[in-house]
Scaffold this active site. Structure first.
Site, PDB file in Angstrom:
ATOM      1  N   ARG A   1     -32.877  83.684  24.927  1.00 12.99           N
ATOM      2  CA  ARG A   1     -32.275  84.670  25.831  1.00 12.99           C
ATOM      3  C   ARG A   1     -32.059  84.104  27.230  1.00 12.99           C
ATOM      4  O   ARG A   1     -31.185  84.553  27.961  1.00 12.99           O
ATOM      5  CB  ARG A   1     -33.084  85.960  25.830  1.00 12.99           C
TER       6      ARG A   1
ATOM      7  N   GLU B   1     -50.489  81.619  20.852  1.00  8.72           N
ATOM      8  CA  GLU B   1     -51.683  82.368  20.475  1.00  8.72           C
ATOM      9  C   GLU B   1     -52.518  81.597  19.456  1.00  8.72           C
ATOM     10  O   GLU B   1     -53.731  81.556  19.531  1.00  8.72           O
ATOM     11  CB  GLU B   1     -51.271  83.735  19.906  1.00  8.72           C
TER      12      GLU B   1
END
Length: 179
Positions: free
Chosen positions: A62, A99
């Site tokens: 994006r 993560e």
């Protein structure tokens, strides 16, 4: 400048994506709104208009949309920062933590000249892992990172503070608390 549009209202929230408990902030609905998209790009670059910026660097994916539009508005070049293995010419990379594990982003080794002032752009700053890696990558090229601009800040996750600690002025258009 297009200031009469509530761009925050154009960001769609998708609960439990990509996993339960996450409130995903989807800027694609903002991009699809012509006046909203134009206003967001205008507001992203506004604090940097009076600075010397020769390139805008956008983080995949994006950040390409916003970065290309920002570069056009600022009359400068665009530099893509991509995931490992996606650039066709010789590239340098920077690891960042996910993560569960690590990933790598890359930029062409000849994308910027030493001392070249560059603005980093992406849609969202959360933990700051990717943005910090992008700053480190741009600094490997000896570019001058004049700032970073994001549509959305998730302040509870601390990414903006991490960039500030690196001495990078950070501009965001909106914040969503608690995410």
């Amino acid at each position: 400048m297009t200031t009469d549009i509530d761009i925050k209202s154009l960001v769609r929230t998708i609960p439990d994506y990509p996993k339960p408990g996450i409130m995903f902030r989807d800027v694609i609905t903002l991009f699809g709104h012509p006046s909203g998209f134009r206003a967001s790009v205008e507001q992203l670059v506004a604090p940097f208009q009076d600075q010397r910026v020769e390139s805008v660097a956008g983080i995949e994916a994006r950040g390409f949309i916003l970065g290309g539009a920002a570069a056009d508005r600022m009359h400068c070049g665009f530099v893509p920062i991509r995931k490992k293995g996606k650039l066709p010419a010789k590239a340098i990379g920077q690891e960042y933590e996910l993560e569960y594990g690590v990933d790598v982003i890359e930029v062409h080794e000849d994308a910027l000249s030493p001392g070249e002032p560059v603005l980093l752009v992406d849609d969202l700053i959360a933990t700051g892992g990717t943005a910090v890696a992008a700053v480190e990558l741009l600094r490997q090229l000896k570019a001058e990172v004049v700032g970073a601009a994001f549509v959305i800040d998730l302040p509870d996750l601390g990414g903006r503070a991490r960039l500030t600690e690196l001495g990078v002025p950070c501009h965001t258009l909106m914040a969503f608390e608690g995410d």
